[in-house]
Design a protein around this motif. Structure first.
Motif, PDB file in Angstrom:
ATOM      1  N   TYR A  78      30.991  36.670  36.894  1.00 19.90           N
ATOM      2  CA  TYR A  78      31.810  36.954  35.708  1.00 19.90           C
ATOM      3  C   TYR A  78      33.143  37.584  36.105  1.00 19.90           C
ATOM      4  O   TYR A  78      34.205  37.224  35.563  1.00 19.90           O
ATOM      5  CB  TYR A  78      31.039  37.882  34.769  1.00 19.90           C
ATOM      6  N   ALA A  79      33.127  38.499  37.066  1.00 20.20           N
ATOM      7  CA  ALA A  79      34.366  39.145  37.507  1.00 20.20           C
ATOM      8  C   ALA A  79      35.327  38.138  38.116  1.00 20.20           C
ATOM      9  O   ALA A  79      36.552  38.311  38.030  1.00 20.20           O
ATOM     10  CB  ALA A  79      34.038  40.244  38.523  1.00 20.20           C
ATOM     11  N   GLU A  83      31.341  32.606  33.328  1.00 23.24           N
ATOM     12  CA  GLU A  83      30.920  32.855  31.959  1.00 23.24           C
ATOM     13  C   GLU A  83      30.322  34.253  31.810  1.00 23.24           C
ATOM     14  O   GLU A  83      29.723  34.785  32.731  1.00 23.24           O
ATOM     15  CB  GLU A  83      29.870  31.818  31.538  1.00 23.24           C
ATOM     16  N   LYS A  84      30.477  34.798  30.613  1.00 23.30           N
ATOM     17  CA  LYS A  84      29.854  36.087  30.310  1.00 23.30           C
ATOM     18  C   LYS A  84      28.434  35.835  29.804  1.00 23.30           C
ATOM     19  O   LYS A  84      28.065  36.137  28.692  1.00 23.30           O
ATOM     20  CB  LYS A  84      30.673  36.856  29.273  1.00 23.30           C
ATOM     21  N   ASN A  85      27.646  35.227  30.685  1.00 22.93           N
ATOM     22  CA  ASN A  85      26.247  34.950  30.388  1.00 22.93           C
ATOM     23  C   ASN A  85      25.440  35.592  31.506  1.00 22.93           C
ATOM     24  O   ASN A  85      24.971  34.931  32.422  1.00 22.93           O
ATOM     25  CB  ASN A  85      26.001  33.440  30.315  1.00 22.93           C
ATOM     26  N   LEU A  86      25.322  36.901  31.438  1.00 19.40           N
ATOM     27  CA  LEU A  86      24.775  37.680  32.537  1.00 19.40           C
ATOM     28  C   LEU A  86      23.261  37.591  32.558  1.00 19.40           C
ATOM     29  O   LEU A  86      22.609  37.394  31.536  1.00 19.40           O
ATOM     30  CB  LEU A  86      25.230  39.136  32.413  1.00 19.40           C
ATOM     31  N   ALA A 185      20.079  28.735  36.809  1.00 17.51           N
ATOM     32  CA  ALA A 185      20.843  29.986  36.794  1.00 17.51           C
ATOM     33  C   ALA A 185      22.077  29.893  37.681  1.00 17.51           C
ATOM     34  O   ALA A 185      23.131  30.460  37.365  1.00 17.51           O
ATOM     35  CB  ALA A 185      19.948  31.137  37.253  1.00 17.51           C
ATOM     36  N   ALA A 186      21.967  29.160  38.798  1.00 18.86           N
ATOM     37  CA  ALA A 186      23.087  29.080  39.745  1.00 18.86           C
ATOM     38  C   ALA A 186      24.100  28.001  39.382  1.00 18.86           C
ATOM     39  O   ALA A 186      25.264  28.096  39.767  1.00 18.86           O
ATOM     40  CB  ALA A 186      22.548  28.822  41.154  1.00 18.86           C
ATOM     41  N   LEU A 187      23.670  26.968  38.657  1.00 21.48           N
ATOM     42  CA  LEU A 187      24.559  25.845  38.350  1.00 21.48           C
ATOM     43  C   LEU A 187      25.813  26.268  37.582  1.00 21.48           C
ATOM     44  O   LEU A 187      26.930  25.869  37.959  1.00 21.48           O
ATOM     45  CB  LEU A 187      23.786  24.769  37.593  1.00 21.48           C
ATOM     46  N   PRO A 188      25.717  27.066  36.505  1.00 24.60           N
ATOM     47  CA  PRO A 188      26.938  27.461  35.801  1.00 24.60           C
ATOM     48  C   PRO A 188      27.890  28.280  36.676  1.00 24.60           C
ATOM     49  O   PRO A 188      29.116  28.180  36.530  1.00 24.60           O
ATOM     50  CB  PRO A 188      26.419  28.299  34.620  1.00 24.60           C
ATOM     51  N   ILE A 189      27.329  29.075  37.597  1.00 21.08           N
ATOM     52  CA  ILE A 189      28.171  29.864  38.496  1.00 21.08           C
ATOM     53  C   ILE A 189      28.902  28.942  39.464  1.00 21.08           C
ATOM     54  O   ILE A 189      30.112  29.085  39.685  1.00 21.08           O
ATOM     55  CB  ILE A 189      27.314  30.905  39.253  1.00 21.08           C
ATOM     56  N   ALA A 190      28.173  27.971  40.023  1.00 24.58           N
ATOM     57  CA  ALA A 190      28.801  27.013  40.933  1.00 24.58           C
ATOM     58  C   ALA A 190      29.890  26.217  40.216  1.00 24.58           C
ATOM     59  O   ALA A 190      30.974  25.976  40.770  1.00 24.58           O
ATOM     60  CB  ALA A 190      27.749  26.063  41.501  1.00 24.58           C
TER      61      ALA A 190
END
Length: 225
Positions: A78-79, A83-86, A185-190
């Motif tokens: 997020y930083a 996305e703000k989907n913590l 969980a990792a896909l949106p971050i990637a």
């Protein structure tokens, strides 16, 4: 970040910091009310914002005391603009040799700190939110080189070191195994950080492990990389 480990008996490995008294170590489970001794704080109803408040508080404490650390996990993503989907907790990376000093800093600030059965982290509770203080990422000790590559970013108005995008994606991808392969969980971050990541380095660091390879295949089919 979580890995497996439900056995309540602590098995101490050489080099793992010794935290707390012998009596405390014999009962690694958290107190009945782990937030009882915390500083008063009015939490927002939104869980994401509550997690951010815990990250800001712990990050400010570690920064004030001069510890070498970096924010990790979904809050780090997020930083970096994700996305703000913590997810369910706050993660910080530190060196193994700093665990005793970091635990003392958090206890001195009134936070509950305890040693779980897993021997690669310590846990704390801040404003009712779980905080993982991790000194081993993807089965590798956190080193000073990784922490020195961290970027100082604003985390909801509080500046602190945050794992570099390439190190962050490596830590998520290299941790995949047949027992832990939550690609969702990792896909949106990637996807959100893809242009900031050195993907060739992530591939190289992951080697030929099958679960990371499967994740790379998924990223390629979805045109993420």
């Amino acid at each position: 970040m979580t890995q497996n480990g439900d056995d309540a008996t602590l098995v101490r490995r050489p080099g793992v910091p010794d935290l707390g008294s012998a009596a405390e170590r014999s009962v690694p489970a958290p107190p009945q009310d782990p937030s009882a001794d915390e500083p008063p704080h009015e939490l927002p109803l939104d869980r994401n914002q509550a997690i951010l408040e815990a990250a800001k508080q712990v990050g400010a404490l570690l920064k004030r005391k001069g510890h070498l650390f970096a924010l990790a996990g979904s809050v780090a993503a997020y930083a970096h603009g994700g996305e703000k989907n913590l997810q369910h907790d706050v993660d910080f990376a530190i060196r193994p040799e700093d665990a005793d000093a970091v635990a003392a800093t958090l206890r001195d600030a009134g936070l509950t700190v305890y040693t779980p059965p897993e021997d690669w982290l310590i846990k704390a509770t801040c404003f009712g939110q779980p905080v993982d203080i991790i000194f081993e990422l993807a089965h590798r000790p956190v080193g000073a080189d990784m922490l020195e590559r961290a970027e100082e970013l604003s985390v909801d108005s509080v500046r602190m070191p945050v794992l570099a995008p390439t190190d962050l994606l490596w830590s998520l991808t290299a941790a995949f195994s047949e027992h832990h392969c939550d690609f969702g969980a990792a896909l949106p971050i990637a996807r959100s950080l893809r242009e900031k990541v050195d993907w060739e380095r992530v591939r190289r660091e992951c080697g030929d492990e099958p679960m990371p390879a499967a994740f790379f295949f998924l990223l390629e089919r979805l045109n993420v990389i």
